[in-house]
Design a protein around this motif. Structure first.
Motif, PDB file in Angstrom:
ATOM      1  N   THR A 108     -55.133 -16.400  19.294  1.00  0.00           N
ATOM      2  CA  THR A 108     -54.400 -15.938  18.108  1.00  0.00           C
ATOM      3  C   THR A 108     -54.579 -14.437  17.876  1.00  0.00           C
ATOM      4  O   THR A 108     -53.775 -13.824  17.172  1.00  0.00           O
ATOM      5  CB  THR A 108     -54.852 -16.704  16.849  1.00  0.00           C
ATOM      6  OG1 THR A 108     -56.271 -16.584  16.691  1.00  0.00           O
ATOM      7  CG2 THR A 108     -54.485 -18.177  16.952  1.00  0.00           C
ATOM      8  N   ARG A 143     -56.620 -35.032  15.381  1.00  0.00           N
ATOM      9  CA  ARG A 143     -57.353 -33.931  14.752  1.00  0.00           C
ATOM     10  C   ARG A 143     -57.325 -32.675  15.632  1.00  0.00           C
ATOM     11  O   ARG A 143     -57.215 -31.550  15.131  1.00  0.00           O
ATOM     12  CB  ARG A 143     -58.796 -34.368  14.474  1.00  0.00           C
ATOM     13  CG  ARG A 143     -59.567 -33.420  13.558  1.00  0.00           C
ATOM     14  CD  ARG A 143     -60.710 -34.134  12.875  1.00  0.00           C
ATOM     15  NE  ARG A 143     -61.640 -34.729  13.807  1.00  0.00           N
ATOM     16  CZ  ARG A 143     -61.858 -36.047  13.934  1.00  0.00           C
ATOM     17  NH1 ARG A 143     -61.182 -36.897  13.173  1.00  0.00           N
ATOM     18  NH2 ARG A 143     -62.733 -36.524  14.794  1.00  0.00           N
ATOM     19  N   GLU A 146     -54.007 -31.032  15.185  1.00  0.00           N
ATOM     20  CA  GLU A 146     -53.956 -30.365  13.879  1.00  0.00           C
ATOM     21  C   GLU A 146     -54.764 -29.069  13.888  1.00  0.00           C
ATOM     22  O   GLU A 146     -54.349 -28.068  13.286  1.00  0.00           O
ATOM     23  CB  GLU A 146     -54.476 -31.317  12.803  1.00  0.00           C
ATOM     24  CG  GLU A 146     -53.525 -32.490  12.541  1.00  0.00           C
ATOM     25  CD  GLU A 146     -54.134 -33.555  11.635  1.00  0.00           C
ATOM     26  OE1 GLU A 146     -55.373 -33.518  11.430  1.00  0.00           O
ATOM     27  OE2 GLU A 146     -53.375 -34.417  11.163  1.00  0.00           O
ATOM     28  N   ASN A 147     -55.913 -29.074  14.573  1.00  0.00           N
ATOM     29  CA  ASN A 147     -56.728 -27.858  14.673  1.00  0.00           C
ATOM     30  C   ASN A 147     -55.975 -26.751  15.408  1.00  0.00           C
ATOM     31  O   ASN A 147     -56.024 -25.580  15.009  1.00  0.00           O
ATOM     32  CB  ASN A 147     -58.043 -28.157  15.398  1.00  0.00           C
ATOM     33  CG  ASN A 147     -59.036 -28.904  14.538  1.00  0.00           C
ATOM     34  OD1 ASN A 147     -58.980 -28.840  13.308  1.00  0.00           O
ATOM     35  ND2 ASN A 147     -59.944 -29.623  15.164  1.00  0.00           N
ATOM     36  N   ARG A 149     -52.659 -26.406  15.732  1.00  0.00           N
ATOM     37  CA  ARG A 149     -51.524 -25.929  14.942  1.00  0.00           C
ATOM     38  C   ARG A 149     -51.985 -25.102  13.747  1.00  0.00           C
ATOM     39  O   ARG A 149     -51.369 -24.075  13.421  1.00  0.00           O
ATOM     40  CB  ARG A 149     -50.677 -27.122  14.496  1.00  0.00           C
ATOM     41  CG  ARG A 149     -49.880 -27.716  15.655  1.00  0.00           C
ATOM     42  CD  ARG A 149     -49.009 -28.852  15.236  1.00  0.00           C
ATOM     43  NE  ARG A 149     -48.080 -29.212  16.308  1.00  0.00           N
ATOM     44  CZ  ARG A 149     -47.698 -30.456  16.576  1.00  0.00           C
ATOM     45  NH1 ARG A 149     -48.139 -31.461  15.845  1.00  0.00           N
ATOM     46  NH2 ARG A 149     -46.866 -30.698  17.566  1.00  0.00           N
ATOM     47  N   SER A 150     -53.056 -25.534  13.092  1.00  0.00           N
ATOM     48  CA  SER A 150     -53.516 -24.793  11.917  1.00  0.00           C
ATOM     49  C   SER A 150     -54.033 -23.410  12.303  1.00  0.00           C
ATOM     50  O   SER A 150     -53.868 -22.448  11.547  1.00  0.00           O
ATOM     51  CB  SER A 150     -54.604 -25.581  11.177  1.00  0.00           C
ATOM     52  OG  SER A 150     -55.766 -25.715  11.966  1.00  0.00           O
ATOM     53  N   ALA A 151     -54.631 -23.286  13.503  1.00  0.00           N
ATOM     54  CA  ALA A 151     -55.139 -21.986  13.944  1.00  0.00           C
ATOM     55  C   ALA A 151     -54.002 -20.970  14.048  1.00  0.00           C
ATOM     56  O   ALA A 151     -54.145 -19.817  13.611  1.00  0.00           O
ATOM     57  CB  ALA A 151     -55.839 -22.124  15.294  1.00  0.00           C
ATOM     58  N   ARG A 153     -50.988 -21.266  12.548  1.00  0.00           N
ATOM     59  CA  ARG A 153     -50.391 -21.076  11.218  1.00  0.00           C
ATOM     60  C   ARG A 153     -51.195 -20.064  10.415  1.00  0.00           C
ATOM     61  O   ARG A 153     -50.636 -19.157   9.799  1.00  0.00           O
ATOM     62  CB  ARG A 153     -50.320 -22.410  10.469  1.00  0.00           C
ATOM     63  CG  ARG A 153     -49.125 -23.275  10.832  1.00  0.00           C
ATOM     64  CD  ARG A 153     -48.899 -24.352   9.794  1.00  0.00           C
ATOM     65  NE  ARG A 153     -50.062 -25.237   9.671  1.00  0.00           N
ATOM     66  CZ  ARG A 153     -50.211 -26.377  10.324  1.00  0.00           C
ATOM     67  NH1 ARG A 153     -49.272 -26.791  11.161  1.00  0.00           N
ATOM     68  NH2 ARG A 153     -51.281 -27.126  10.151  1.00  0.00           N
ATOM     69  N   GLU A 154     -52.522 -20.226  10.423  1.00  0.00           N
ATOM     70  CA  GLU A 154     -53.376 -19.331   9.640  1.00  0.00           C
ATOM     71  C   GLU A 154     -53.323 -17.905  10.168  1.00  0.00           C
ATOM     72  O   GLU A 154     -53.480 -16.947   9.413  1.00  0.00           O
ATOM     73  CB  GLU A 154     -54.808 -19.862   9.652  1.00  0.00           C
ATOM     74  CG  GLU A 154     -54.980 -21.155   8.863  1.00  0.00           C
ATOM     75  CD  GLU A 154     -56.332 -21.816   9.087  1.00  0.00           C
ATOM     76  OE1 GLU A 154     -57.189 -21.194   9.736  1.00  0.00           O
ATOM     77  OE2 GLU A 154     -56.516 -22.946   8.610  1.00  0.00           O
ATOM     78  N   GLU A 156     -50.714 -16.632  11.289  1.00  0.00           N
ATOM     79  CA  GLU A 156     -49.326 -16.205  11.091  1.00  0.00           C
ATOM     80  C   GLU A 156     -48.725 -15.717  12.408  1.00  0.00           C
ATOM     81  O   GLU A 156     -48.170 -14.612  12.517  1.00  0.00           O
ATOM     82  CB  GLU A 156     -49.238 -15.133  10.010  1.00  0.00           C
ATOM     83  CG  GLU A 156     -49.706 -15.647   8.645  1.00  0.00           C
ATOM     84  CD  GLU A 156     -49.579 -14.605   7.545  1.00  0.00           C
ATOM     85  OE1 GLU A 156     -49.311 -13.428   7.864  1.00  0.00           O
ATOM     86  OE2 GLU A 156     -49.738 -14.976   6.372  1.00  0.00           O
ATOM     87  N   GLU A 161     -44.935 -22.242  15.038  1.00  0.00           N
ATOM     88  CA  GLU A 161     -45.760 -23.416  15.322  1.00  0.00           C
ATOM     89  C   GLU A 161     -46.191 -23.466  16.792  1.00  0.00           C
ATOM     90  O   GLU A 161     -45.431 -23.108  17.689  1.00  0.00           O
ATOM     91  CB  GLU A 161     -44.960 -24.680  15.003  1.00  0.00           C
ATOM     92  CG  GLU A 161     -45.784 -25.944  14.921  1.00  0.00           C
ATOM     93  CD  GLU A 161     -46.576 -26.035  13.635  1.00  0.00           C
ATOM     94  OE1 GLU A 161     -47.749 -26.428  13.718  1.00  0.00           O
ATOM     95  OE2 GLU A 161     -46.045 -25.712  12.568  1.00  0.00           O
TER      96      GLU A 161
END
Length: 204
Positions: A108, A143, A146-147, A149-151, A153-154, A156, A161
Motif C-alpha cells: 500500500t 477474515r 477482509e484484511n 481489502r481493508s488495508a 481501503r484504509e 485510499e 478495492e
C-alpha cells in the motif's frame, strides 16, 4: 512443501526453492530499462519465499509474524520498491494458510504494487479443507480477504478495492452436497473478481 492431498506437484517438483533476491531485482531492472511495464512474481507459493525456520514455525502455530522479523516476501517487495521506474508488480499464487500479512503495508506504500491477489482457497467447507491437508477454515479465509481489502481501503489506494482471484476443486473424495453448498456460500461471501473451478481427477 504443503503436500495437499489432491496435488502431485510436490512429488514432481520436489521441495520449494527460492530464487535469489539479487537475480530478481536485476531482471526487473533490465527489462524496465527496455520499456517493460508490468512484472509478475510467480511461484508455487509466494508466501514461503525465503522463509527462515523461526518465521515458518511461528506461522505454523497461527502467529501473524515473528517480532522484529519480516517475511521473506515482504523483504523482497521492499527491495523491489527501492528500484526506480514506472512499472507495475503483480503477485500470483499465495497459499492462504500462511499468507504473510506484513506484505500489505509494503504494497500500500508503493502504488506500483497492484492490489491483485491469486489465493487458491479450493473449498469453503472446513472438513474438506482439512481432508485436503490444509489448516484453514472458511472463517479464517474470509477474515484474510477482509484484511486484504481493508488495508487498501484504509490506504485510499488509487486502484480502489483489492482484487481477489481464486480457484476451487469440486468432487474431492468424501465431499457431500452440504460441503458443496458451503463452498458456494463461501464464494458468495468473498466476492472474488474471478474464480476458476476444477473437477477432481484421480492421479496414478
Amino acid at each position: 512443501n504443503n503436500c495437499c492431498t489432491f496435488c502431485a506437484i510436490p512429488l514432481i517438483r520436489g521441495p520449494v526453492r527460492s530464487r535469489p533476491v539479487a537475480s530478481i531485482l536485476e531482471e526487473i531492472r533490465n527489462f524496465a530499462e527496455r520499456g517493460y511495464r508490468e512484472f509478475n512474481l510467480i511461484g508455487q507459493d509466494l508466501a514461503v519465499y525465503e522463509v527462515d525456520p523461526e518465521y515458518q514455525a511461528a506461522m505454523n502455530h497461527g502467529e501473524k509474524a515473528v517480532p522484529e522479523k519480516l517475511s521473506g516476501l515482504a523483504q523482497l517487495l521492499m527491495e523491489i520498491s527501492r528500484l526506480k521506474g514506472s512499472f507495475g508488480i503483480r503477485l500470483l499464487y499465495i497459499h492462504p494458510d500462511h499468507f504473510p500479512l506484513d506484505i500489505l503495508p509494503v504494497m500500500t506504500a508503493d502504488t506500483r504494487f497492484l492490489p491483485y491477489f491469486d489465493i487458491p482457497f479450493q473449498s469453503g467447507s472446513e472438513p474438506v479443507i482439512h481432508a485436503m491437508n490444509r489448516r484453514g477454515s472458511p472463517e479464517i479465509y474470509l477474515r484474510l480477504v477482509e484484511n486484504i481489502r481493508s488495508a487498501f481501503r484504509e490506504a485510499e489506494s488509487p486502484y480502489g478495492e483489492a482484487v481477489i482471484r481464486t480457484t476451487f476443486l469440486t468432487g474431492f473424495p468424501g465431499e457431500t452436497q452440504d460441503d458443496f453448498v458451503r463452498t458456494s456460500a463461501f464464494l458468495q461471501d468473498i466476492q472474488s473478481l474471478w474464480s476458476g473451478a476444477f473437477a477432481y481427477s484421480q492421479e496414478e
